[in-house]
Design a protein around this motif. Structure first.
Motif, short mmCIF file in Angstrom:
data_model
loop_
_atom_site.label_atom_id
_atom_site.label_comp_id
_atom_site.label_asym_id
_atom_site.label_seq_id
_atom_site.Cartn_x
_atom_site.Cartn_y
_atom_site.Cartn_z
N CYS A 430 -10.10 5.44 0.82
CA CYS A 430 -9.51 4.12 1.07
C CYS A 430 -10.21 3.42 2.22
O CYS A 430 -10.72 4.05 3.15
N SER A 431 -10.21 2.09 2.15
CA SER A 431 -10.92 1.28 3.14
C SER A 431 -10.47 1.60 4.56
O SER A 431 -9.27 1.47 4.88
N PRO A 432 -11.38 2.02 5.44
CA PRO A 432 -10.99 2.33 6.83
C PRO A 432 -10.61 1.09 7.63
O PRO A 432 -9.90 1.18 8.62
N GLN A 433 -11.08 -0.09 7.18
CA GLN A 433 -10.71 -1.33 7.89
C GLN A 433 -9.23 -1.64 7.73
O GLN A 433 -8.60 -2.17 8.63
N ASP A 434 -8.69 -1.29 6.56
CA ASP A 434 -7.26 -1.51 6.30
C ASP A 434 -6.53 -0.18 6.46
O ASP A 434 -6.34 0.57 5.50
N TRP A 435 -6.13 0.13 7.69
CA TRP A 435 -5.58 1.44 8.01
C TRP A 435 -4.34 1.78 7.20
O TRP A 435 -3.99 2.94 7.01
N TRP A 436 -3.63 0.75 6.72
CA TRP A 436 -2.35 0.99 6.06
C TRP A 436 -2.52 1.39 4.58
O TRP A 436 -1.56 1.78 3.93
N VAL A 437 -3.73 1.31 4.05
CA VAL A 437 -3.95 1.66 2.65
C VAL A 437 -4.07 3.17 2.51
O VAL A 437 -4.85 3.81 3.22
N SER A 438 -3.30 3.76 1.61
CA SER A 438 -3.32 5.21 1.41
C SER A 438 -2.95 5.54 -0.02
O SER A 438 -2.75 4.66 -0.85
N GLY A 439 -2.85 6.83 -0.31
CA GLY A 439 -2.50 7.28 -1.65
C GLY A 439 -3.73 7.82 -2.37
O GLY A 439 -4.86 7.49 -2.03
N GLU A 440 -3.49 8.62 -3.39
CA GLU A 440 -4.60 9.22 -4.14
C GLU A 440 -5.50 8.16 -4.75
O GLU A 440 -6.71 8.35 -4.86
N LEU A 441 -4.90 7.02 -5.13
CA LEU A 441 -5.67 5.92 -5.72
C LEU A 441 -5.61 4.68 -4.84
O LEU A 441 -5.80 3.56 -5.32
N CYS A 444 -0.98 2.80 -2.09
CA CYS A 444 0.16 2.75 -1.19
C CYS A 444 -0.09 1.86 0.02
O CYS A 444 -1.23 1.68 0.46
N ASP A 445 0.99 1.32 0.57
CA ASP A 445 0.92 0.48 1.76
C ASP A 445 1.78 1.12 2.85
O ASP A 445 3.00 1.07 2.80
N ASP A 446 1.13 1.76 3.83
CA ASP A 446 1.86 2.48 4.86
C ASP A 446 2.59 1.56 5.83
O ASP A 446 3.37 2.03 6.66
N ARG A 447 2.35 0.26 5.74
CA ARG A 447 3.11 -0.67 6.57
C ARG A 447 4.57 -0.70 6.15
O ARG A 447 5.43 -1.18 6.89
N GLU A 448 4.86 -0.20 4.95
CA GLU A 448 6.24 -0.17 4.47
C GLU A 448 7.03 0.99 5.08
O GLU A 448 8.24 1.06 4.93
N CYS A 449 6.32 1.93 5.73
CA CYS A 449 7.02 3.04 6.37
C CYS A 449 7.84 2.53 7.55
O CYS A 449 7.42 1.61 8.27
N CYS A 465 2.82 7.12 1.17
CA CYS A 465 3.08 6.09 0.16
C CYS A 465 4.33 5.25 0.50
O CYS A 465 5.20 5.02 -0.34
N GLY A 466 4.42 4.81 1.75
CA GLY A 466 5.51 3.94 2.16
C GLY A 466 6.77 4.63 2.61
O GLY A 466 7.72 3.98 3.03
#
Length: 487
Positions: A430-441, A444-449, A465-466
């Motif tokens: 996942c793009s390192p510039q967008d730290w909140w992007v995660s998940g196997e694909l 996910c948006d970790d900003r939702e955590c 995944c949130g």
């Protein structure tokens, strides 16, 4: 304007209204009036406004000389000759109303040419190979259309017994039979819309099956639930008939963290991050009043954490504890007179003068350190040769073709790593510039955590995944509650 002009104007407005013009503006209604006086009897006026089931303006507006003036409601507006239309309940596919392949008209999708289905989710001419189509129809458990439908061009056509359409969802995973009122057999009692087995009630109705009616108007209900800052239940609860049901984030159920007539009081603000070990309000040195600490004599600070007997001022004490962080002790410990005590006490994984090192960050949720391919140094993985990634989870080389690799990185709709990363050896980076992007694909948006004291998962768990997955000894939506041994 002359009489002929008046007649033509009224006819034009009437045509717009009958086509379902979305307006509750009284400037757009036409009436059988002369000089502002209605010529219709009350009975005739109401008869024109009634729906076949006898409701005046569908219960969503007022009748003015035979014409319904619809009341706007969140999240959309009611409209139509008898306020029977509301576009916000149109079917959606992949989170998009009418699949972005049509438009919503009076609660029904009008599909673009070449598309069909209640949410315009089916394509008339399919160019997908059978294998690819079937793969797109598999639910997360690998079952095609959850065994409750058939696959058509990568989309599930759900079973439709008795033409009631009660099996829904992208993979036919939703059973809307759960929305049926046991007494009447109607979906959500006829007063709401069912989404994946849950009823969303129309204004003025509530209950699991929208079976209860409020004794006050939607407007009055909204007014009573509006907090001083203009938000409904302070964005911390739901409004039911003018009363706020506040979200209680304390899983023990002993008391509510959030309370007040409009959920304006948030007692979590009285807890310092690591005072959760003893569950003391205001560091045990004050009284919490609607989310604010009133400190006892001899103590100061936002959370009564600073003894006035300390030779340092509160500001100097916090400055010494911050180091290079914005939070005292990096949010991982307690600051007392310029000295940090890292938590949990006795856990050597959290260390440093300002608790700046958290080696728990090197572990995955199963506790494996750096994926078994490196070692942890002050919260960061140092990978062995041939491995890379935040937790050394990616091999630098693999015996896999680009085609094979990309097939493993594609989402169900054929997008590589959700368009938010790159594919390497069948894994998404996942793009390192967008730290909140995660998940196997990278879906996910970790900003939702959830956060507490500005920290995602309070630093006591991993965002997956949130949702926060807490380390042992912690619980709560944001892993903010210590349930381990007291110290």
């Amino acid at each position: 304007m002359n009489k002929l002009g008046d007649i033509l104007f009224i006819a034009h407005v009437k045509t717009l209204f009958l086509r379902g013009r979305r307006t509750a503006d009284p400037c757009f209604f036409f009436t059988s009036q002369v000089g502002g006086v209605c010529k219709l009897s009350t009975e005739s006026s109401l008869r024109r406004c009634r729906t076949p089931d006898g409701k005046v303006c569908s219960g969503r507006g007022k009748c003015d000389c035979g014409i319904c003036i619809c009341e706007a409601t969140d999240p959309g507006k009611f409209y139509g000759p008898r306020c029977e239309c509301h576009d916000w309940v149109c079917a959606a596919h992949n989170g998009k109303t009418c699949n972005d392949r049509g438009y919503c008209d009076c609660g029904m999708c009008e599909c673009d040419e070449g598309w069909f289905g209640d949410a315009c989710q089916f394509q008339e001419e399919c160019n997908l190979p059978s294998k690819k189509s079937k793969a797109l129809c598999k639910n997360p458990q690998g079952v095609v259309c959850s065994n409750r439908g058939t696959c058509h061009c990568g989309s599930c056509m759900c079973d439709n017994e008795e033409n009631r359409g009660l099996v829904t969802g992208r993979f036919c995973e939703c059973d809307d039979n759960e929305c049926l009122d046991e007494d009447t057999g109607e979906v959500c009692g006829g007063h709401g819309q069912c989404y994946c087995g849950n009823c969303y009630c129309a204004a003025g109705w509530h209950g699991d099956k929208c079976e209860f009616q409020c004794d006050i108007s939607p407007w009055e209900s909204k007014r009573r639930c509006t907090s001083p800052d203009g938000k409904i239940c302070s964005n911390r609860g739901t409004c039911v008939c003018g009363e706020c049901n506040c979200y209680d984030v304390d899983p023990s159920g002993d008391w509510g963290d959030i309370h007040g007539d409009t959920c304006e009081c948030d007692e979590r603000n009285c807890h310092a991050t690591y005072d959760r070990y003893t569950d003391d309000f205001c560091s045990g040195h004050g009284q919490c009043n609607c989310g604010r600490c009133d400190c006892k004599e001899g103590w100061a600070g936002k959370k009564c954490e600073h003894p006035l007997s300390c030779s340092l001022s509160l500001e100097s004490s916090l400055k010494k504890c911050r180091g290079t962080s914005n939070l005292p002790c990096f949010g991982r410990g307690q600051c007392l007179c310029g000295q940090c005590t890292c938590h949990p006490p006795g856990d050597s994984r959290v260390h440093g003068k300002n608790c700046e090192c958290d080696d728990r960050q090197c572990e995955d949720i199963s506790g494996e350190v750096c994926g078994g391919h490196g070692y942890c140094s002050c919260g960061r993985c140092i990978c062995e040769e041939g491995w890379f990634g935040k937790r050394c989870q990616f091999p630098r080389s693999c015996e896999m073709s680009d085609t094979q690799s990309k097939e493993l990185c594609e989402t169900s709709d054929g997008v590589l790593c959700s368009g938010k990363g790159s594919c390497h050896c069948g894994q998404c980076i996942c793009s390192p510039q967008d730290w909140w992007v995660s998940g196997e694909l990278c879906e996910c948006d970790d900003r939702e955590c959830d956060k507490h004291d500005g920290l995602i998962c309070t630093g006591n768990g991993l965002c997956n995944c949130g949702n926060c997955e807490c380390w042992e000894g912690w619980t709560g939506n944001a892993c903010e509650i210590w349930v381990g041994a007291e110290y």
